[in-house]
Enzyme design. Structure first.
Site, mmCIF file in Angstrom:
data_model
loop_
_atom_site.group_PDB
_atom_site.id
_atom_site.type_symbol
_atom_site.label_atom_id
_atom_site.label_comp_id
_atom_site.label_asym_id
_atom_site.label_seq_id
_atom_site.Cartn_x
_atom_site.Cartn_y
_atom_site.Cartn_z
ATOM 1 N N ASP A 74 1.156 -1.200 -0.387
ATOM 2 C CA ASP A 74 -0.199 -0.277 -0.020
ATOM 3 C C ASP A 74 0.789 1.348 0.480
ATOM 4 O O ASP A 74 2.203 1.197 0.864
ATOM 5 C CB ASP A 74 -0.685 0.191 1.398
ATOM 6 C CG ASP A 74 -2.277 1.326 0.999
ATOM 7 O OD1 ASP A 74 -3.291 1.079 -0.256
ATOM 8 O OD2 ASP A 74 -2.062 2.067 2.976
ATOM 9 N N GLU A 95 1.819 -0.703 -5.332
ATOM 10 C CA GLU A 95 1.196 0.556 -5.389
ATOM 11 C C GLU A 95 1.072 1.733 -5.090
ATOM 12 O O GLU A 95 1.650 2.615 -4.631
ATOM 13 C CB GLU A 95 0.162 0.875 -4.558
ATOM 14 C CG GLU A 95 -1.608 1.647 -4.739
ATOM 15 C CD GLU A 95 -2.763 2.520 -3.297
ATOM 16 O OE1 GLU A 95 -2.866 2.998 -3.996
ATOM 17 O OE2 GLU A 95 -1.844 2.089 -2.857
#
Ligand code: NOJ
Length: 525
Positions: free
Chosen positions: A210, A270
């Site tokens: 993330d 990401e």
């Protein structure tokens, strides 16, 4: 706890894999509380095996007060009771591996929850203490320190700083309940490595990282310079000091060094970076194995736009060992059926887009429900839960519309998702035809299209890197893979003739040798 190896060892198994993103709250509820969970995933492994996916990405299932639905992690080495427990996770992993499905999980290193024991300790400790040095606590600016230390905005709206009772401020690029961790502190890096090993030792096949581009902050946390023309900050672009700092790469090398101690594990980042060269830096041989390329996710429906998205993505990976990594939808953006216009048009385009995504060389991520053609849902104000809704002062509705639970069977809510109709987000009426059960056995359904496409994709025509662009009618894209597959996508306002070759699969009816408007075909030469 026993480590569960996958049934086969294949180095670089992920290079051409189809990953299925399970948004855990919304995939399937195995316990009847209206919220999806690990038991629900386990129960649907046969469905996923039949669909033909190679691997799962499961979104955060760790203990969390759920201010950002699990992306606020209170303990990165545990399981949130709403989602299950560690033995339940191990059982899911073992069953998935038995079916030849790899399991990757979310790693949320940029921030913790405000309920993490470190943050509780930081709040109870004085300014300048070691407990505060795991986060970014700073004195405020202005005569009384009552303005934030710098002008950074939070991605979710409002300032990226919140003040604590003793007058200091702490940084949170997302919600105030998600304080950013300071990776210039070796203790924070060591803890991340412990988390990696914890899950790798259990047998997970990899991680989705993330906010992988946000883990390093510039020394001194300087102000950002607003763009002259708009007075606004560039959003995740150059000049946005919150992201893509050069020293973030040292952290990715640390992560990779841990992964390399375990056979066949991978990480996908990401990385919201749109400069091809800067994005490629994350894919150097000692950094991430993959980085999501969000160009398809953000491209408008148009031949030039989609071709540019493909070319940028391929340019990005060309100087790296990584394959491209294609995304059409995820839990943060409107679903592509909706993005492409919704209704019959959106569905037709989504079918064609699926054939584009799955024909391209590299890795494809399918978001749960893509394979059913799920659209976004217009939810009433009172059920919205995304922190963006509150933080934007009710000006942005946030991401709940793309997170509505997946419909499995039946003609009314909860469509087999749960045993209670009181699902965490309401499911709309009229979704009977969208359910997996209704689509199974219907040769023309979205689910059948995905199943066939995923099966065909394993064939020799899909081998080889790169694409050769072929001459195509105006408003169309056509390319050939080295293995021989030809893909044509018709974005023009009229049907176009089929290219030469034998049709393997078509997204819509091919009549009189014509590819329909908003249609795509796969052919073997
Ligand atoms: C990206 C995740 O995909 C999103 O859902 C989350 O809100 C932010 N990172 C913060 O963790």
């Amino acid at each position: 706890m026993t480590a569960v190896p996958p049934t086969t060892t294949t180095p670089d198994w992920w290079r051409e894999a189809v990953f299925y993103q399970v948004y855990v709250r919304s995939f399937a509820d195995g316990t009847g509380d209206g919220v999806g969970d690990l038991a629900g995933i386990r129960a649907h492994l046969p469905y996923l095996a039949e669909l033909g996916v190679d691997a799962l990405w499961i979104t955060p299932f760790y203990p969390s007060p759920m201010h950002d639905h699990g992306y606020d992690v209170a303990d990165p080495r545990g399981v949130e009771p709403v989602f299950g427990d560690l033995p339940g996770f191990d059982a899911l992993l073992a069953d998935a591996h038995e079916r030849g499905i790899r399991v990757t999980i979310d790693l949320v290193p940029n921030h913790s929850s405000h309920d993490h024991e470190w943050f509780t300790e930081a709040l109870a400790s004085p300014p300048g203490s070691p407990a505060r040095a795991r986060y970014f606590f700073r004195d405020g600016s202005g005569p009384h320190g009552d303005s934030p230390p710098n002008n950074w905005p939070s991605v979710f709206g409002g300032p990226a700083w919140t003040r604590v009772p003793d007058g200091q401020w702490y940084l949170h690029l997302f919600a105030p309940e998600q304080p950013d961790l300071d990776y210039s502190n070796p203790e924070v890096v060591a803890d991340l490595e412990e988390t990696l090993r914890f899950w790798l030792d259990r047998g997970v096949d990899g991680f989705r990282i993330d906010v992988a581009h946000g883990m390093a902050k510039p020394p001194g946390l300087p102000d950002m310079v607003p763009a002259e023309d708009t007075g606004l900050f560039a959003d995740d672009g150059p000049g946005d000091l919150r992201f893509d700092q050069d020293h973030v790469h040292a952290l990715h090398r640390r992560v990779r060094a841990v992964l390399d101690q375990y056979p066949d594990r991978m990480a996908v980042g990401e990385v919201w970076v749109f400069d091809d060269e800067r994005l490629s830096h994350y894919l150097r041989p000692d950094e991430l194995h993959l980085a999501f390329n969000f160009r398809l996710l953000t491209a408008e429906w148009g031949a030039d736009e989609l071709r540019a998205a493909v070319e940028h993505s391929l340019n990005t990976v060309a100087p790296t060992p990584a394959p491209a990594c294609w995304v059409l939808s995820n839990h943060d953006r409107p679903r592509h059926v909706t993005r492409y216009g919704g209704g019959e048009v959106g569905t037709r385009r989504a079918r064609a887009a699926a054939l584009l995504q799955l024909a391209l060389p590299g890795v494809a991520y399918v978001y749960n429900g893509d394979e059913l053609g799920m659209p976004d849902v217009d939810l009433p104000d009172e059920v919205l839960q995304d922190p963006i809704w509150e933080r934007s002062g009710h000006t942005e509705r946030g991401r709940d519309g793309c997170r509505v639970p997946v419909p499995w069977s039946g003609d009314e809510p909860p469509y087999g998702f749960s045993s209670t109709a009181d699902t965490w987000l309401p499911m709309p009426p009229g979704w009977g035809p969208l359910t997996a059960a209704a689509q199974t056995g219907d040769a023309d359904s979205m689910l059948s299209l995905y199943r066939e496409a995923l099966a065909l994709r394993r064939g020799p025509a899909f081998r080889g890197d790169g694409v050769e662009w072929l001459p195509a009618p105006d408003g169309c894209l056509a390319f050939r893979r080295p293995g021989g597959l030809v893909c044509l996508l018709n974005l023009s306002p009229a049907p176009v003739p089929l290219p030469e070759g034998q049709v393997l699969l078509a997204s819509g009816p091919v009549v009189d040798g014509q590819v329909p408007v908003d249609g795509a075909v796969w052919l073997s030469a």
